[in-house]
Design a protein around this motif. Sequence first.
Motif, mmCIF file in Angstrom:
data_model
loop_
_atom_site.group_PDB
_atom_site.id
_atom_site.type_symbol
_atom_site.label_atom_id
_atom_site.label_comp_id
_atom_site.label_asym_id
_atom_site.label_seq_id
_atom_site.Cartn_x
_atom_site.Cartn_y
_atom_site.Cartn_z
ATOM 1 N N GLY A 45 42.838 17.582 -10.472
ATOM 2 C CA GLY A 45 41.840 18.514 -10.995
ATOM 3 C C GLY A 45 40.481 17.879 -11.243
ATOM 4 O O GLY A 45 39.716 18.362 -12.083
ATOM 5 N N GLU A 46 40.164 16.831 -10.498
ATOM 6 C CA GLU A 46 38.908 16.111 -10.724
ATOM 7 C C GLU A 46 37.729 16.784 -10.023
ATOM 8 O O GLU A 46 37.875 17.369 -8.959
ATOM 9 C CB GLU A 46 39.026 14.673 -10.217
ATOM 10 N N GLN A 47 36.562 16.656 -10.656
ATOM 11 C CA GLN A 47 35.319 17.134 -10.073
ATOM 12 C C GLN A 47 34.242 16.067 -10.235
ATOM 13 O O GLN A 47 34.136 15.439 -11.282
ATOM 14 C CB GLN A 47 34.860 18.437 -10.744
ATOM 15 N N TYR A 48 33.441 15.895 -9.171
ATOM 16 C CA TYR A 48 32.351 14.934 -9.225
ATOM 17 C C TYR A 48 31.078 15.596 -9.751
ATOM 18 O O TYR A 48 30.841 16.786 -9.520
ATOM 19 C CB TYR A 48 32.022 14.382 -7.835
ATOM 20 N N GLY A 49 30.257 14.791 -10.411
ATOM 21 C CA GLY A 49 28.941 15.251 -10.842
ATOM 22 C C GLY A 49 27.940 14.123 -10.726
ATOM 23 O O GLY A 49 28.303 12.944 -10.748
ATOM 24 N N PHE A 50 26.665 14.454 -10.598
ATOM 25 C CA PHE A 50 25.619 13.447 -10.679
ATOM 26 C C PHE A 50 25.432 13.091 -12.152
ATOM 27 O O PHE A 50 25.453 13.966 -13.022
ATOM 28 C CB PHE A 50 24.311 13.977 -10.092
ATOM 29 N N ALA A 51 25.265 11.805 -12.434
ATOM 30 C CA ALA A 51 25.206 11.326 -13.818
ATOM 31 C C ALA A 51 23.787 10.938 -14.209
ATOM 32 O O ALA A 51 23.043 10.363 -13.404
ATOM 33 C CB ALA A 51 26.135 10.130 -14.000
ATOM 34 N N LEU A 52 23.418 11.232 -15.449
ATOM 35 C CA LEU A 52 22.133 10.838 -16.003
ATOM 36 C C LEU A 52 22.361 10.193 -17.371
ATOM 37 O O LEU A 52 23.414 10.394 -17.992
ATOM 38 C CB LEU A 52 21.195 12.041 -16.170
ATOM 39 N N ALA A 53 21.392 9.433 -17.841
ATOM 40 C CA ALA A 53 21.490 8.822 -19.157
ATOM 41 C C ALA A 53 21.668 9.899 -20.215
ATOM 42 O O ALA A 53 21.063 10.973 -20.132
ATOM 43 C CB ALA A 53 20.242 7.989 -19.456
ATOM 44 N N LYS A 54 22.490 9.640 -21.193
ATOM 45 C CA LYS A 54 22.796 10.621 -22.233
ATOM 46 C C LYS A 54 21.518 11.064 -22.949
ATOM 47 O O LYS A 54 20.780 10.242 -23.504
ATOM 48 C CB LYS A 54 23.783 10.017 -23.240
ATOM 49 N N ASP A 55 21.262 12.367 -22.890
ATOM 50 C CA ASP A 55 20.088 12.962 -23.554
ATOM 51 C C ASP A 55 18.781 12.320 -23.108
ATOM 52 O O ASP A 55 17.774 12.378 -23.820
ATOM 53 C CB ASP A 55 20.209 12.843 -25.085
ATOM 54 N N GLY A 56 18.778 11.720 -21.898
ATOM 55 C CA GLY A 56 17.599 10.970 -21.476
ATOM 56 C C GLY A 56 16.571 11.764 -20.690
ATOM 57 O O GLY A 56 15.382 11.446 -20.748
ATOM 58 N N ASN A 57 17.003 12.789 -19.939
ATOM 59 C CA ASN A 57 16.051 13.498 -19.086
ATOM 60 C C ASN A 57 16.536 14.920 -18.834
ATOM 61 O O ASN A 57 16.952 15.272 -17.728
ATOM 62 C CB ASN A 57 15.880 12.748 -17.759
ATOM 63 N N PRO A 58 16.506 15.771 -19.869
ATOM 64 C CA PRO A 58 17.044 17.129 -19.722
ATOM 65 C C PRO A 58 16.317 17.951 -18.674
ATOM 66 O O PRO A 58 16.922 18.814 -18.026
ATOM 67 C CB PRO A 58 16.883 17.735 -21.129
ATOM 68 N N GLU A 59 15.002 17.696 -18.479
ATOM 69 C CA GLU A 59 14.260 18.444 -17.464
ATOM 70 C C GLU A 59 14.773 18.127 -16.067
ATOM 71 O O GLU A 59 14.940 19.026 -15.238
ATOM 72 C CB GLU A 59 12.764 18.129 -17.563
ATOM 73 N N LEU A 60 15.048 16.858 -15.819
ATOM 74 C CA LEU A 60 15.576 16.471 -14.501
ATOM 75 C C LEU A 60 16.982 17.023 -14.307
ATOM 76 O O LEU A 60 17.321 17.496 -13.216
ATOM 77 C CB LEU A 60 15.583 14.945 -14.364
ATOM 78 N N LEU A 61 17.797 16.983 -15.338
ATOM 79 C CA LEU A 61 19.157 17.517 -15.245
ATOM 80 C C LEU A 61 19.124 18.997 -14.902
ATOM 81 O O LEU A 61 19.869 19.467 -14.026
ATOM 82 C CB LEU A 61 19.890 17.296 -16.568
ATOM 83 N N GLU A 62 18.252 19.754 -15.559
ATOM 84 C CA GLU A 62 18.138 21.186 -15.280
ATOM 85 C C GLU A 62 17.675 21.424 -13.851
ATOM 86 O O GLU A 62 18.187 22.322 -13.156
ATOM 87 C CB GLU A 62 17.158 21.836 -16.261
ATOM 88 N N ALA A 63 16.725 20.596 -13.390
ATOM 89 C CA ALA A 63 16.215 20.754 -12.033
ATOM 90 C C ALA A 63 17.291 20.455 -10.993
ATOM 91 O O ALA A 63 17.401 21.149 -9.976
ATOM 92 C CB ALA A 63 15.009 19.840 -11.827
#
Length: 277
Positions: A232-250
């Motif tokens: 049941g695994e899923q891959y995701g792109f990882a970002l620094a914790k709480d580091g760049n919410p605008e980039l994560l949303e984009a």
Amino acid sequence: MTARTMRTAALAAGTALLLAACGGGGDGGETPAGGGGATGAAAEFDLVEAGTLTACSEVPYPPFEVEDSSRPSGYGGFDIDLLQAIADNLGLELTVADVSFDALQSGTTLAAGQCDVGASAITITEERQANLDFSDPYYDSLQSLLVPADSDIESIDDLAGRNVAVQQGTTGQAYAEENAPEANLSDFPGDAEMWPALQAGQVDAILQDLPVNVEHAKADENYVIVEEYDTGEQYGFALAKDGNPELLEAINTELQNLRDDGTYQEIYDSYFAADGS
């Protein structure tokens, strides 16, 4: 907001005023490439290098990450091609840094500011979410067991006392530890070390992500996959914790755009067979 971001925002504001004064805000304006809606916000991202999306990845890990001099970043693979499409839609160049997977999945590399995003077949787990922010899932994965074709290993139940290669810090390692407790597990930095170890007879099997083992079985008929595990695994792109919410949303916005316009499926089909392998 960093000083760099403030300067960029000020420049953008000034440009907008100039365009308005010249009548550039009307029908004469051009839509940025990609049409994803997030491109105009690219200046708001606090990036390692302005105008560039810097990705960290553990290479090689085919078919997800491979060196490819024909690609703009010098790297290809499913993860990298997908991220390249995202970067293109955001009006950013893509560069790739080859790093240790263990340091990447633990959050250390991203926290140190070495890169903006991790793209390395990283399974989303609760443990990792304590130190990382993840994009929406972009790939569903299985684990699998690869052995020599003439091996007497037929399933995970046959691994007691056998030498099994796993990758450090991965869900494959965790699965092996839980489901093959009597196996002799040898943890390696990556597939680049595990695969030669199996070929040299230093280990009896590799337990890792199915698509990677599929690549080995395709490349050499002397090796076969004897078992698959639906974790049941899923891959995701990882970002620094709480580091760049605008980039994560984009990134999430562009992932959806790529699905909607068919680009995601084109990239997927170029790497994976119709049976999902």
